[in-house]
Design a protein around this motif. Structure first.
Motif, PDB file in Angstrom:
ATOM      1  N   ALA A 417      82.145 -62.004 -33.212  1.00  0.00           N
ATOM      2  CA  ALA A 417      83.448 -61.363 -33.060  1.00  0.00           C
ATOM      3  C   ALA A 417      84.576 -62.313 -33.445  1.00  0.00           C
ATOM      4  N   SER A 418      84.444 -63.574 -33.092  1.00  0.00           N
ATOM      5  CA  SER A 418      85.461 -64.560 -33.459  1.00  0.00           C
ATOM      6  C   SER A 418      85.532 -64.721 -34.977  1.00  0.00           C
ATOM      7  N   LEU A 419      84.372 -64.717 -35.625  1.00  0.00           N
ATOM      8  CA  LEU A 419      84.334 -64.830 -37.084  1.00  0.00           C
ATOM      9  C   LEU A 419      85.012 -63.633 -37.742  1.00  0.00           C
ATOM     10  N   VAL A 420      84.764 -62.436 -37.219  1.00  0.00           N
ATOM     11  CA  VAL A 420      85.411 -61.231 -37.752  1.00  0.00           C
ATOM     12  C   VAL A 420      86.927 -61.323 -37.556  1.00  0.00           C
ATOM     13  N   SER A 421      87.335 -61.761 -36.369  1.00  0.00           N
ATOM     14  CA  SER A 421      88.764 -61.854 -36.055  1.00  0.00           C
ATOM     15  C   SER A 421      89.489 -62.813 -36.990  1.00  0.00           C
ATOM     16  N   ARG A 422      88.824 -63.889 -37.369  1.00  0.00           N
ATOM     17  CA  ARG A 422      89.466 -64.888 -38.233  1.00  0.00           C
ATOM     18  C   ARG A 422      89.783 -64.324 -39.618  1.00  0.00           C
ATOM     19  N   GLN A 423      89.113 -63.259 -40.005  1.00  0.00           N
ATOM     20  CA  GLN A 423      89.411 -62.636 -41.283  1.00  0.00           C
ATOM     21  C   GLN A 423      90.648 -61.734 -41.191  1.00  0.00           C
ATOM     22  N   ILE A 424      91.093 -61.457 -39.977  1.00  0.00           N
ATOM     23  CA  ILE A 424      92.197 -60.531 -39.761  1.00  0.00           C
ATOM     24  C   ILE A 424      93.467 -61.239 -39.312  1.00  0.00           C
ATOM     25  N   SER A 425      93.311 -62.250 -38.465  1.00  0.00           N
ATOM     26  CA  SER A 425      94.488 -62.848 -37.837  1.00  0.00           C
ATOM     27  C   SER A 425      94.367 -64.357 -37.731  1.00  0.00           C
ATOM     28  N   ARG A 426      95.531 -65.013 -37.695  1.00  0.00           N
ATOM     29  CA  ARG A 426      95.575 -66.435 -37.345  1.00  0.00           C
ATOM     30  C   ARG A 426      95.205 -66.590 -35.879  1.00  0.00           C
ATOM     31  N   PRO A 427      94.805 -67.799 -35.437  1.00  0.00           N
ATOM     32  CA  PRO A 427      94.560 -68.012 -34.006  1.00  0.00           C
ATOM     33  C   PRO A 427      95.811 -67.678 -33.197  1.00  0.00           C
ATOM     34  N   LEU A 428      95.665 -66.834 -32.202  1.00  0.00           N
ATOM     35  CA  LEU A 428      96.801 -66.307 -31.457  1.00  0.00           C
ATOM     36  C   LEU A 428      97.613 -67.402 -30.772  1.00  0.00           C
ATOM     37  N   TYR A 429      96.943 -68.219 -29.974  1.00  0.00           N
ATOM     38  CA  TYR A 429      97.690 -69.187 -29.176  1.00  0.00           C
ATOM     39  C   TYR A 429      98.331 -70.274 -30.039  1.00  0.00           C
ATOM     40  N   GLU A 430      97.683 -70.632 -31.131  1.00  0.00           N
ATOM     41  CA  GLU A 430      98.294 -71.616 -32.032  1.00  0.00           C
ATOM     42  C   GLU A 430      99.571 -71.053 -32.655  1.00  0.00           C
ATOM     43  N   ALA A 431      99.527 -69.789 -33.052  1.00  0.00           N
ATOM     44  CA  ALA A 431     100.707 -69.160 -33.647  1.00  0.00           C
ATOM     45  C   ALA A 431     101.837 -69.048 -32.626  1.00  0.00           C
ATOM     46  N   LEU A 432     101.505 -68.666 -31.395  1.00  0.00           N
ATOM     47  CA  LEU A 432     102.532 -68.549 -30.358  1.00  0.00           C
ATOM     48  C   LEU A 432     103.065 -69.918 -29.955  1.00  0.00           C
ATOM     49  N   ALA A 433     102.212 -70.942 -30.014  1.00  0.00           N
ATOM     50  CA  ALA A 433     102.680 -72.308 -29.712  1.00  0.00           C
ATOM     51  C   ALA A 433     103.686 -72.765 -30.767  1.00  0.00           C
ATOM     52  N   GLU A 434     103.462 -72.391 -32.020  1.00  0.00           N
ATOM     53  CA  GLU A 434     104.425 -72.732 -33.083  1.00  0.00           C
ATOM     54  C   GLU A 434     105.789 -72.094 -32.810  1.00  0.00           C
ATOM     55  N   LEU A 435     105.785 -70.865 -32.293  1.00  0.00           N
ATOM     56  CA  LEU A 435     107.048 -70.222 -31.935  1.00  0.00           C
ATOM     57  C   LEU A 435     107.724 -70.943 -30.781  1.00  0.00           C
ATOM     58  N   GLN A 436     106.914 -71.423 -29.831  1.00  0.00           N
ATOM     59  CA  GLN A 436     107.477 -72.186 -28.710  1.00  0.00           C
ATOM     60  C   GLN A 436     108.125 -73.477 -29.201  1.00  0.00           C
TER      61      GLN A 436
END
Length: 456
Positions: A417-436
């Motif tokens: 599931a993680s492999l499938v997700s990586r084809q769709i989206s960036r890592p969620l928490y890393e992206a939100l940390a960049e916004l922080q």
């Protein structure tokens, strides 16, 4: 070849006993871990009380939620934006932002502090009182990290325990205490927060993580979060439905992560423009939509989803579960709750959505005997897809349902599931940390947030 000598036991023992200060530092770290664990326990009790009060209101006067929910959420977002911007959202991105090398120590207080920990507890509980689809597990990461970081002021200047290690240990301690999963907490520290713990202090910090988890055990007992699943011996019959659950969990989890990143960052659509211009009204509108969704599902989508998920694992009795509809509407309610900008996490709602996926596949393929196993796989798959931390996801689910007999199935579901997700989206928490981290731009380098300099 140079010979390696065995350690001199007596000399090492004398060295340890002569200098008392390192022992005091260790005691301070362990005391902070115990305090962090107890604060998370208090957080758990407060959120449980908030959910009980909400249930009473829901059953006594369902119409009132369309008034009290939006008003409560508007007040939460107003207070958060005015006084505590670092408390908004999950809490995991804030800890990751504090750990980022771009964050100077004097500005850790922008993201993690004891004050933010206390505020997070109160505001997240208020969000559950308003009926939002949020959880306390992600916020527990920031709560425990704030307590651990506050202990830094009491340590000696020559200690090997630095602020980075305290933040990592605190974040992991929050997961360990919230889920009663010490192993999951340790792996969360390694996989999501830090991959290079100081070897000289790693043993102490791991002990701190376990101690925080033991605080929950001392209060609630040695329980499993969702009880014990009763899955039959797994054979080739589970392959097709298990693969379907995994793929659906990966696709939905990746879509959820991408949607959350886009809505939090803001795009060119009119809703994002409305959110930027009228954030309080927008939050109230989100709460009104969540109330409508909850009413349409008979209350199934309100709150963290813990009771609903546990009921599904125990056989589905007493639940308002509507196949497919529940998954879609819980997905929407959780997204809207996060988009509103309140302090609150997505761990527990993600587990609830994943459980719904597993239950629906079991019903669709007429495999009721496999339902508990498929529900557990759905939980692991969706959580792994959203967080893109597959090892943490399958360990947490395994410990929560005492599913050691399913370890290989849960591992495979999480990884795929993680492999499938990586084809769709960036890592969620890393992206939100960049916004922080963008919040650093608004703070002059010479200035530090009030009360943060000592906690670094």
């Amino acid at each position: 070849m140079q010979h390696q000598h065995e350690p001199d036991i007596l000399r090492n023992l004398r060295t340890e006993l002569v200098d008392w200060r390192p022992w005091l530092d260790r005691a301070i770290v362990l005391a902070a871990a115990a305090a962090a664990g107890l604060l998370v326990v208090g957080f758990t009790l407060l959120t449980d009380q908030a959910l009980r009060l909400f249930e009473k209101l829901w059953h006594a006067a369902p119409w009132a939620l369309f008034v009290t929910g939006p008003l409560c959420v508007a007040a939460i977002v107003w207070a958060t934006r005015k006084w505590f911007p670092g408390a908004a959202g999950s809490g995991i991105p804030q800890v990751m932002a504090a750990l980022d090398t771009a964050t100077p120590p004097p500005q850790y207080g922008l993201f993690v502090s004891l004050k933010l920990s206390l505020v997070k507890v109160l505001l997240s509980s208020a969000g559950l009182l308003a009926g939002l689809s949020i959880g306390r597990e992600g916020p527990s990461v920031q709560v425990a990290a704030g307590v651990m970081l506050a202990a830094r002021r009491w340590l000696s200047t020559r200690t090997v325990i630095n602020a980075h290690g305290l933040l990592v240990a605190g974040g992991a301690a929050g997961i360990a205490a919230a889920f009663n999963t010490p192993l999951g907490g340790v792996l969360f520290a390694i996989e999501e927060l830090s991959r290079n713990l100081n070897q000289r202090s790693s043993g102490l910090l791991i002990a701190a993580i376990v101690l925080a988890g033991l605080m929950a055990v001392s209060v609630f007992g040695n329980f499993t979060y969702f009880g014990v699943i009763h899955a039959p011996p797994l054979d080739w019959d589970v392959l097709a439905p298990g693969l379907l659950v995994t793929l659906l969990g990966g696709l939905l989890g990746g879509l959820f992560a991408r949607l959350l990143i886009a809505s939090t960052a803001g795009t060119a659509d009119r809703f994002s423009a409305w959110r930027r211009q009228y954030p309080i009204r927008f939050a109230a509108g989100c709460a009104l939509a969540v109330a409508a969704i909850g009413a349409a599902t008979g209350g199934a989508t309100f709150g963290s989803g813990y009771e609903h998920t546990r009921a599904l694992l125990e056989g589905g009795e007493g639940t308002q579960h509507q196949p497919v509809i529940f998954v879609v509407l819980k997905f929407a309610a959780t997204w809207l709750s996060a988009w509103a900008g309140v302090p609150g996490g997505i761990f527990a709602p993600s587990l609830s959505i994943g459980a719904g996926v597993g239950h629906d596949v079991a019903s669709l393929m007429q495999q009721p005997a496999l339902a508990p196993a498929l529900i557990a796989m759905g939980m692991a798959a969706f959580l792994a897809a959203v967080t893109q931390a597959p090892i943490t996801a399958f360990i947490i689910v395994m410990e929560m349902v005492d599913g050691h007999a399913m370890v290989l199935s849960l591992m495979a579901a999480s990884m795929t599931a993680s492999l499938v997700s990586r084809q769709i989206s960036r890592p969620l928490y890393e992206a939100l940390a960049e916004l922080q981290l963008k919040r650093l731009e608004a703070v002059p380098t010479a200035e530090a947030p009030a009360g943060s300099s000592k906690s670094a």
